[in-house]
Design an enzyme around this catalytic site. Structure first.
Site, PDB file in Angstrom:
ATOM      1  N   LYS A  47      -6.937   2.459  -2.761  1.00 41.18           N
ATOM      2  CA  LYS A  47      -7.563   3.380  -1.823  1.00 41.18           C
ATOM      3  C   LYS A  47      -8.246   4.484  -2.600  1.00 41.18           C
ATOM      4  O   LYS A  47      -7.851   4.825  -3.710  1.00 41.18           O
ATOM      5  CB  LYS A  47      -6.487   3.949  -0.901  1.00 41.18           C
ATOM      6  CG  LYS A  47      -7.032   4.698   0.274  1.00 41.18           C
ATOM      7  CD  LYS A  47      -5.941   4.905   1.322  1.00 41.18           C
ATOM      8  CE  LYS A  47      -6.454   5.790   2.440  1.00 41.18           C
ATOM      9  NZ  LYS A  47      -5.524   5.878   3.546  1.00 41.18           N
ATOM     10  N   ASP A  71     -10.549   3.731  10.429  1.00 39.53           N
ATOM     11  CA  ASP A  71      -9.914   2.561  11.043  1.00 39.53           C
ATOM     12  C   ASP A  71     -10.319   2.362  12.500  1.00 39.53           C
ATOM     13  O   ASP A  71      -9.465   2.133  13.371  1.00 39.53           O
ATOM     14  CB  ASP A  71      -8.394   2.624  10.874  1.00 39.53           C
ATOM     15  CG  ASP A  71      -7.976   2.441   9.417  1.00 39.53           C
ATOM     16  OD1 ASP A  71      -8.284   1.385   8.849  1.00 39.53           O
ATOM     17  OD2 ASP A  71      -7.367   3.366   8.842  1.00 39.53           O
ATOM     18  N   TRP A 127       0.866  -1.178   0.000  1.00 38.29           N
ATOM     19  CA  TRP A 127       0.000   0.000   0.000  1.00 38.29           C
ATOM     20  C   TRP A 127       0.904   1.231   0.000  1.00 38.29           C
ATOM     21  O   TRP A 127       1.845   1.320   0.781  1.00 38.29           O
ATOM     22  CB  TRP A 127      -0.921   0.048   1.226  1.00 38.29           C
ATOM     23  CG  TRP A 127      -1.620   1.382   1.279  1.00 38.29           C
ATOM     24  CD1 TRP A 127      -2.638   1.789   0.477  1.00 38.29           C
ATOM     25  CD2 TRP A 127      -1.277   2.496   2.115  1.00 38.29           C
ATOM     26  NE1 TRP A 127      -2.951   3.094   0.762  1.00 38.29           N
ATOM     27  CE2 TRP A 127      -2.140   3.553   1.760  1.00 38.29           C
ATOM     28  CE3 TRP A 127      -0.327   2.704   3.109  1.00 38.29           C
ATOM     29  CZ2 TRP A 127      -2.081   4.802   2.378  1.00 38.29           C
ATOM     30  CZ3 TRP A 127      -0.259   3.951   3.722  1.00 38.29           C
ATOM     31  CH2 TRP A 127      -1.143   4.980   3.365  1.00 38.29           C
ATOM     32  N   HIS A 130      -8.277  -6.494   4.070  1.00 43.66           N
ATOM     33  CA  HIS A 130      -8.033  -5.734   5.293  1.00 43.66           C
ATOM     34  C   HIS A 130      -9.399  -5.399   5.853  1.00 43.66           C
ATOM     35  O   HIS A 130     -10.154  -4.636   5.240  1.00 43.66           O
ATOM     36  CB  HIS A 130      -7.297  -4.422   5.005  1.00 43.66           C
ATOM     37  CG  HIS A 130      -5.814  -4.573   5.016  1.00 43.66           C
ATOM     38  ND1 HIS A 130      -4.957  -3.510   4.873  1.00 43.66           N
ATOM     39  CD2 HIS A 130      -5.037  -5.673   5.191  1.00 43.66           C
ATOM     40  CE1 HIS A 130      -3.708  -3.949   4.942  1.00 43.66           C
ATOM     41  NE2 HIS A 130      -3.735  -5.257   5.133  1.00 43.66           N
ATOM     42  N   ASP A 176      -7.101  -4.396  10.091  1.00 45.16           N
ATOM     43  CA  ASP A 176      -6.373  -3.139   9.874  1.00 45.16           C
ATOM     44  C   ASP A 176      -7.114  -1.976  10.538  1.00 45.16           C
ATOM     45  O   ASP A 176      -7.709  -1.151   9.869  1.00 45.16           O
ATOM     46  CB  ASP A 176      -6.200  -2.896   8.363  1.00 45.16           C
ATOM     47  CG  ASP A 176      -5.341  -1.662   8.088  1.00 45.16           C
ATOM     48  OD1 ASP A 176      -4.677  -1.180   9.016  1.00 45.16           O
ATOM     49  OD2 ASP A 176      -5.354  -1.182   6.935  1.00 45.16           O
ATOM     50  N   ASP A 213     -12.061   6.747   6.149  1.00 46.60           N
ATOM     51  CA  ASP A 213     -11.243   5.570   6.459  1.00 46.60           C
ATOM     52  C   ASP A 213     -10.645   5.708   7.863  1.00 46.60           C
ATOM     53  O   ASP A 213      -9.433   5.782   8.031  1.00 46.60           O
ATOM     54  CB  ASP A 213     -10.136   5.463   5.388  1.00 46.60           C
ATOM     55  CG  ASP A 213      -9.275   4.234   5.570  1.00 46.60           C
ATOM     56  OD1 ASP A 213      -9.762   3.250   6.143  1.00 46.60           O
ATOM     57  OD2 ASP A 213      -8.107   4.266   5.135  1.00 46.60           O
ATOM     58  N   ASP A 263      -9.506  -3.339   1.193  1.00 44.15           N
ATOM     59  CA  ASP A 263      -9.616  -2.838   2.570  1.00 44.15           C
ATOM     60  C   ASP A 263     -11.023  -2.257   2.705  1.00 44.15           C
ATOM     61  O   ASP A 263     -11.455  -1.454   1.871  1.00 44.15           O
ATOM     62  CB  ASP A 263      -8.531  -1.770   2.787  1.00 44.15           C
ATOM     63  CG  ASP A 263      -8.569  -1.142   4.178  1.00 44.15           C
ATOM     64  OD1 ASP A 263      -7.541  -1.197   4.878  1.00 44.15           O
ATOM     65  OD2 ASP A 263      -9.608  -0.563   4.554  1.00 44.15           O
ATOM     66  N   HIS A 299     -11.694   1.536   2.205  1.00 39.73           N
ATOM     67  CA  HIS A 299     -11.072   2.236   1.080  1.00 39.73           C
ATOM     68  C   HIS A 299     -11.990   2.477  -0.112  1.00 39.73           C
ATOM     69  O   HIS A 299     -11.532   2.632  -1.239  1.00 39.73           O
ATOM     70  CB  HIS A 299      -9.832   1.467   0.623  1.00 39.73           C
ATOM     71  CG  HIS A 299      -8.695   1.599   1.590  1.00 39.73           C
ATOM     72  ND1 HIS A 299      -7.424   1.182   1.328  1.00 39.73           N
ATOM     73  CD2 HIS A 299      -8.660   2.132   2.841  1.00 39.73           C
ATOM     74  CE1 HIS A 299      -6.639   1.428   2.359  1.00 39.73           C
ATOM     75  NE2 HIS A 299      -7.376   1.992   3.302  1.00 39.73           N
ATOM     76  N   GLU A 301      -2.884  -2.902  -2.590  1.00 43.58           N
ATOM     77  CA  GLU A 301      -4.053  -2.402  -1.866  1.00 43.58           C
ATOM     78  C   GLU A 301      -4.442  -1.018  -2.374  1.00 43.58           C
ATOM     79  O   GLU A 301      -3.691  -0.057  -2.232  1.00 43.58           O
ATOM     80  CB  GLU A 301      -3.728  -2.346  -0.367  1.00 43.58           C
ATOM     81  CG  GLU A 301      -4.859  -1.774   0.487  1.00 43.58           C
ATOM     82  CD  GLU A 301      -4.477  -1.670   1.963  1.00 43.58           C
ATOM     83  OE1 GLU A 301      -3.315  -1.950   2.318  1.00 43.58           O
ATOM     84  OE2 GLU A 301      -5.365  -1.285   2.756  1.00 43.58           O
TER      85      GLU A 301
HETATM   86  C1  RNT Z   1      -3.922   2.719   4.726  1.00 39.19           C
HETATM   87  C2  RNT Z   1      -3.994   1.250   4.448  1.00 39.19           C
HETATM   88  C3  RNT Z   1      -2.833   0.441   4.965  1.00 39.19           C
HETATM   89  C4  RNT Z   1      -2.409   0.822   6.368  1.00 39.19           C
HETATM   90  C5  RNT Z   1      -1.434  -0.130   7.020  1.00 39.19           C
HETATM   91  C6  RNT Z   1      -0.753   0.491   8.185  1.00 39.19           C
HETATM   92  O1  RNT Z   1      -5.078   3.367   4.444  1.00 39.19           O
HETATM   93  O2  RNT Z   1      -5.184   0.730   4.918  1.00 39.19           O
HETATM   94  O3  RNT Z   1      -3.140  -0.904   4.873  1.00 39.19           O
HETATM   95  O4  RNT Z   1      -3.496   0.956   7.208  1.00 39.19           O
HETATM   96  O5  RNT Z   1      -0.581  -0.637   6.098  1.00 39.19           O
HETATM   97 ZN    ZN Z   2      -5.402  -1.409   4.825  1.00 46.08          ZN
END
Ligand code: RNT
Ligand code: ZN
Length: 413
Positions: free
Chosen positions: A221, A290, A180, A280, A320, A288, A253, A256, A219
């Site tokens: 986004k 998290d 990523w 993820h 994640d 995003d 993810d 994302h 990955e």
């Molecule tokens: C960032 C991505 C990525 C990170 C990690 C730390 O938006 O989701 O995967 O969260 O690699």
């Molecule tokens: Zn991620």
């Protein structure tokens, strides 16, 4: 046999579900737990800079892990409270003694991690770290127009894939190596193509070396903080890259995409073309963000698709999330147990029978049963699973975390 579980077993048998089989399957599905929840994505390189790349951790709950010893001790505490098959997902920034020279990382910088993984009999996954580093210039890495910057990060990713191969060799299990990058622009760019062509070229160089045991993923986004207008590694870019590069997988993810999009529906779309499904799992709130994964309909949708598409052995489930506002060990335990609860709920659903109703266009019965099945006694099955796995079956895990907080975390000032 526990009385509550016995009743549940019979109730599930009525609808054709074998709870014993569900528990067996659940125990075989690995969940890769991310090391970075333990220290707010700081890493062990002591570079001193703030977290960047458009991702953010908020909160300053006391007790953040600052060293390998603290981080692994915290992680061990979490492991002891989480049932089932676990893996550990590392970032390159958790190298030990690499002095932040990410383009020169070697397996020797991860020897203690491998020893830790062996001691706990868990596999390792890996991520090159393309953020929080002085060689990230203007939020650009693999797509940078500055050839010195781009070459640096290509070397980093090449080094990381070799480290991933070392993990796979040492631990006798695959290593998912996920790329990523933060690359993008805050405001409307004048050229959207050239950065993507440079990224494509960088990836081709990175993936040139075949490495047994390594599963590669990219990955995508939608946007990052400070990178709102344009992301080089967008969903279409990586989906097309993966589709044209056998052995490279498109990692999704759950934070994302556009806020109303769920990755649940994207899972069968991917599975129509790929034999592996790297994920993820996180919880986006408005963006995003998290947040720690909770047992939402969104999470259940993801688990349902994995199970009913027969993809338990294709899914590479990684977590994640990163929350610095609560006890970080508890965050790991809550999020991981919720992922597993969602999988269990999916395994306890008679998907075949429901699909037959769909195929017969009997939509009234389909809706009625989907809703009725929500109140089946799955909590008893979860409790039985935890007992068999020798972890607390209910909220009792919290007192173990609180005790650990008093003993170990409180002295971290
Ligand atoms: C960032 C991505 C990525 C990170 C990690 C730390 O938006 O989701 O995967 O969260 O690699
Ligand atoms: Zn991620």
């Amino acid at each position: 046999m526990n009385e509550g579980y016995q009743l549940a077993l019979r109730r599930y048998a009525d609808i054709g579900i074998d709870t014993e089989k569900a528990l067996q399957t659940l125990a075989s599905i690995p969940v890769s737990i991310h090391c970075w929840q333990g220290d707010d994505v700081t890493g062990l390189e002591s570079l001193g800079g703030a977290l960047d790349g458009g991702i953010q951790v908020t909160g300053n709950y006391p007790g953040r892990a600052r060293t390998f010893e603290e981080l692994t001790r915290d992680f061990e505490t979490a492991l002891s409270l989480i049932p089932g098959c676990k893996r550990l997902n590392l970032h390159a920034s958790y190298a030990i003694g690499g002095e932040g020279k990410r383009d020169q990382l070697r397996p020797e910088h991860f020897v203690p991690w491998v020893a830790f993984a062996k001691a706990h009999q868990i596999g390792l996954d890996f991520n090159p770290t393309f953020f929080s580093h002085p060689m990230v210039k203007d939020n650009l890495t693999l797509s940078s127009p500055d050839e010195a910057v781009r070459a640096y990060w290509i070397r980093h990713a090449v080094a990381c894939r070799r480290i991933a191969a070392y993990f796979a060799r040492e631990l006798g299990t695959h290593c998912l190596c996920n790329i990523w990058i933060p690359d993008g622009y805050k405001d409307v760019p004048a050229d959207r193509l050239s950065p993507r062509l440079r990224l494509r070229d960088s990836l081709d160089q990175i993936f040139a070396e075949p490495l047994p045991g390594v599963i590669d993923s990219v990955e995508s986004k939608f946007f990052g903080i400070g990178l709102e207008a344009y992301t080089v590694g967008s969903a279409e870019f990586y989906a097309n890259y993966a589709a044209t590069h056998p052995g490279v997988y498109n990692l999704m993810d759950s934070g994302h995409y556009h806020p109303e999009e769920s990755i649940a529906d994207k899972i069968p779309a991917q599975l129509a073309f790929y034999d592996k499904l790297p994920l993820h799992v996180t919880r986006p709130m408005h963006w995003d963000s998290d947040h720690v994964v909770t047992l939402t309909d969104d999470l259940r949708g993801i688990a349902d698709e994995i199970v009913r598409c027969n993809a338990c052995d294709k899914a590479l489930i990684g977590l994640d999330f990163f929350d610095g506002s609560i006890n970080r060990v508890a965050a790991w335990v809550i999020g991981t147990r919720n992922m597993q609860k969602a999988l269990l709920l999916a395994l306890l659903t008679p998907h075949q029978a429901l699909a037959e109703l769909q195929n017969a266009c009997r939509f009234t019965e389909l809706l009625a049963l989907q809703e009725e099945y929500k109140s089946l006694p799955w909590g008893e099955v979860w409790a039985e699973y935890c007992r068999r796995q020798d972890v607390p079956e209910n909220e009792k895990w919290l007192s173990a975390v609180q005790q650990y907080e008093r003993q170990a975390l409180a002295e971290r000032k």
